[in-house]
Structure formats: C-alpha cells, structure tokens
Design a protein around this motif. Structure first.
Motif, PDB file in Angstrom:
ATOM      1  N   LYS A 134       0.868  -1.076   0.134  1.00 52.93           N
ATOM      2  CA  LYS A 134       0.060   0.221  -0.184  1.00 52.93           C
ATOM      3  C   LYS A 134       0.831   1.269  -0.123  1.00 52.93           C
ATOM      4  O   LYS A 134       0.586   2.318  -0.457  1.00 52.93           O
ATOM      5  CB  LYS A 134      -0.937   0.027   1.156  1.00 52.93           C
ATOM      6  N   ASN A 135       1.896   1.287   0.605  1.00 54.54           N
ATOM      7  CA  ASN A 135       2.940   2.347   0.740  1.00 54.54           C
ATOM      8  C   ASN A 135       3.277   2.761  -0.634  1.00 54.54           C
ATOM      9  O   ASN A 135       3.741   4.004  -1.057  1.00 54.54           O
ATOM     10  CB  ASN A 135       4.033   2.067   1.474  1.00 54.54           C
ATOM     11  N   CYS A 186      -0.929   3.011  -3.186  1.00 55.34           N
ATOM     12  CA  CYS A 186      -1.932   3.812  -3.041  1.00 55.34           C
ATOM     13  C   CYS A 186      -1.378   5.306  -3.580  1.00 55.34           C
ATOM     14  O   CYS A 186      -2.245   6.223  -3.659  1.00 55.34           O
ATOM     15  CB  CYS A 186      -1.877   4.169  -1.413  1.00 55.34           C
ATOM     16  N   TYR A 187      -0.095   5.422  -3.777  1.00 52.39           N
ATOM     17  CA  TYR A 187       0.496   6.825  -4.472  1.00 52.39           C
ATOM     18  C   TYR A 187       1.162   6.532  -5.791  1.00 52.39           C
ATOM     19  O   TYR A 187       1.962   7.372  -5.929  1.00 52.39           O
ATOM     20  CB  TYR A 187       1.541   7.229  -3.387  1.00 52.39           C
ATOM     21  N   ALA A 196      -6.820   8.750  -0.794  1.00 56.55           N
ATOM     22  CA  ALA A 196      -5.613   8.283  -0.116  1.00 56.55           C
ATOM     23  C   ALA A 196      -5.910   7.479   1.341  1.00 56.55           C
ATOM     24  O   ALA A 196      -5.506   6.730   1.686  1.00 56.55           O
ATOM     25  CB  ALA A 196      -4.564   9.334   0.139  1.00 56.55           C
ATOM     26  N   GLU A 197      -6.991   8.321   1.968  1.00 61.99           N
ATOM     27  CA  GLU A 197      -7.461   8.008   3.265  1.00 61.99           C
ATOM     28  C   GLU A 197      -8.167   6.398   3.040  1.00 61.99           C
ATOM     29  O   GLU A 197      -8.106   5.449   3.879  1.00 61.99           O
ATOM     30  CB  GLU A 197      -8.307   8.938   3.912  1.00 61.99           C
ATOM     31  N   GLU A 198      -8.835   6.257   2.060  1.00 64.22           N
ATOM     32  CA  GLU A 198      -9.531   4.994   1.857  1.00 64.22           C
ATOM     33  C   GLU A 198      -8.547   3.895   1.518  1.00 64.22           C
ATOM     34  O   GLU A 198      -9.036   2.837   1.913  1.00 64.22           O
ATOM     35  CB  GLU A 198     -10.468   5.405   0.687  1.00 64.22           C
ATOM     36  N   CYS A 199      -7.465   4.331   0.692  1.00 60.48           N
ATOM     37  CA  CYS A 199      -6.668   3.315   0.159  1.00 60.48           C
ATOM     38  C   CYS A 199      -5.876   2.991   1.468  1.00 60.48           C
ATOM     39  O   CYS A 199      -5.664   1.611   1.656  1.00 60.48           O
ATOM     40  CB  CYS A 199      -5.721   3.764  -0.870  1.00 60.48           C
ATOM     41  N   THR A 200      -5.307   3.781   2.066  1.00 65.20           N
ATOM     42  CA  THR A 200      -4.315   3.324   3.212  1.00 65.20           C
ATOM     43  C   THR A 200      -5.199   2.806   4.392  1.00 65.20           C
ATOM     44  O   THR A 200      -4.445   2.231   5.240  1.00 65.20           O
ATOM     45  CB  THR A 200      -3.581   4.565   3.735  1.00 65.20           C
TER      46      THR A 200
END
Length: 295
Positions: A244-245, A248-249, A290-294
C-alpha cells in the motif's frame, strides 16, 4: 301681647309696601339671620342683595372668557410640528441602509478571488484550494493547466486520455500529485533507482524509461514486476502490487517521474533535480482517495 301685635301689624304693612317678592326674600333663613330687626330700613336690603346677586353672575363669566382666551391650541400645534419633522428622515434612513448593503455585497466574492494579502492572517495562501476542490486565485499551477488545456478531474490533473499528468510552473511550483510523488519516490524507490530518478548500477534511469513508456505499462510494471536482460545483465523489478505504501500513491510517483523525464528532454520544462520550490494544496478528492486506500 299688645306690643307684639303692634309690631306684627307694622311688619305686615311693610311687607305689603315692599311687595310680595321682597317679603319672600325676608322670610328666608339666611336673610332673617342677617337682618337685625324688621324695621322700615330693611326695605332697601333686597335691592342691595339683588345687585350683589347680579355681580357674582357676571363674575363667573370672566373665568370662562379667560379660559377661552388662553392659548390652548398653541401646545397642540407644537406636537404636530414635532411629528412632522422626524417623519421626513425616518423613511430615508432605511433606504440609505438598503443602498449601502448591496454596495458592500460584491466585496465578498472580490475578497475570495483577490491575491493573498501577506498582512492578513486569514488570507488564503498561494496555491490553496476551496473545499469543493476548485483552486483559489491566484494558483499558478491551476492557471498554467487551464492555459494549456489540462483538465482537473478526480483530484488531479489529467491529459485528454485521463492519464495523470504533472503540472510544473517556470518557478518549479508543482501540483500536489507531483509534490507527493517526490516524497514517496525518495521514501521507497530511490534506493534502487537513485535520487531524482537518475538510476543506479543495478536499476535503470526511470526518467529515461518514461520517455517511451506510457502510464499503463508503468502501472503494470510496478504492480506485477518485471525482468529485463540488458547486455548480459539481468534487471529484476519486484512486484509491489500488495504494498500500500507504493500502490496507494502510484499515480503521484508516476507524475513525479514523468516531470523528471520531461526535464531530461527539455531542461526548460518539467522538474529539475532537487526539491520543488512549492506546491498547491491537496484536493478533497485526492485526500479522500488516499485515506480510503491506506485505511
């Protein structure tokens, strides 16, 4: 008894001489008390009383004349003048207030679109965005994107195909995605691919790679991994699809490397090596994604 009879007879004669009216006046209790004795001298008393009675009859008329002559209407006229004096300005004041309020109304939108005032702590900073994601003027990044026909959609700038696209001003102020990509790249990617995406002895220069690699190929390579053999050297790209690090980005990392690639093609464009000089605010859509992914 004889003396009393004589006096009574004399009194009756006097009454007859004075008339029945005067006799009735003498028979009233008040006049009997006033008259010392029923003598002939009492005859003129009714005349004096008649004059005295006439005098008070005329005197009550004087107060009536005094009241009629008093300036009673004068005080009544003064309140009317006082009421007329404020009546004229009273409606004028609401009109003036109503005219002043519309004149001040345009100040609100003008303040929201004016340049940031460094002396005003509440002034929006350069590159900020409104809660709905729209850029606050002035925003050099947004202005440049609009001038080049680049659309802002789903929290980032995109080309006509919908692929993420970096926006870098001549002063090297960048969009949020490119800024965040710079941070994420140097947190997870620079160990292999070198600082500023310049490559290393065991990983290629990504700036050079993105001169010909499109967005979809880049995404597939990072998520699924890749093995490349160049001049007898095998380069292995690990798969980061579960990290995810990275994932997600991934769009932010792509825009940063793409900005570096553009600078390698033309040094007057794109992002040169080093830290960007500034950025715009993150949009609500990008923050939410970003909040939903992480999370």
């Amino acid at each position: 008894m004889n003396k009393f009879s004589k006096r009574l007879a004399f009194a009756l004669m006097a009454c007859a001489a004075a008339g029945a009216a005067a006799c009735q006046e003498q028979n009233k209790p008040e006049e009997k008390a006033a008259a010392p004795a029923p003598t002939t001298e009492a005859a003129p008393a009714p005349e004096a009383k008649t004059e005295a009675a006439a005098t008070p009859a005329a005197e009550p008329a004087k107060p009536a004349e005094t009241e009629a002559a008093a300036p009673a209407p004068a005080p009544a006229a003064e309140p009317e003048k006082k009421a007329e004096a404020p009546a004229a300005p009273a409606p004028a004041q609401p009109e003036q207030v109503a005219q002043a309020e519309p004149a001040a109304a345009p100040a609100a939108p003008a303040a929201s679109s004016a340049a940031p005032n460094p002396d005003d702590p509440n002034s929006p900073p350069e590159g900020s965005r409104k809660p709905d994601g729209d850029a606050v003027y002035p925003n050099p990044v947004s202005d440049l994107a609009k001038s080049e026909g680049i659309k802002f959609e789903d929290g980032r700038y995109r080309n006509k195909d919908g692929d993420p696209l970096p926006v870098v001003t001549k002063d090297y102020m960048v969009d949020w995605g490119t800024w965040n990509g710079f941070r994420r790249y140097h947190d997870a990617c620079h160990v292999c691919h070198g600082p500023n995406a310049l490559g290393s002895t065991f990983a290629p220069n990504l700036g050079e790679s993105l001169k010909t690699m499109d967005y979809n190929t880049f995404l597939a390579t990072v998520s699924s991994g890749r093995v490349v053999n160049r001049a007898g050297t095998e380069y292995v790209m690990p798969a980061f699809g579960e990290d995810k690090n990275i994932m997600c980005y991934i769009d932010d990392i792509y825009t940063y490397i793409k900005a570096r690639s553009q600078n390698m093609v033309d040094s007057h464009t794109g992002m040169p090596a080093g830290r960007p000089n500034g950025r715009e605010d993150i949009s609500p859509e990008a923050k939410k994604a970003a909040e939903e992914c992480t999370g």
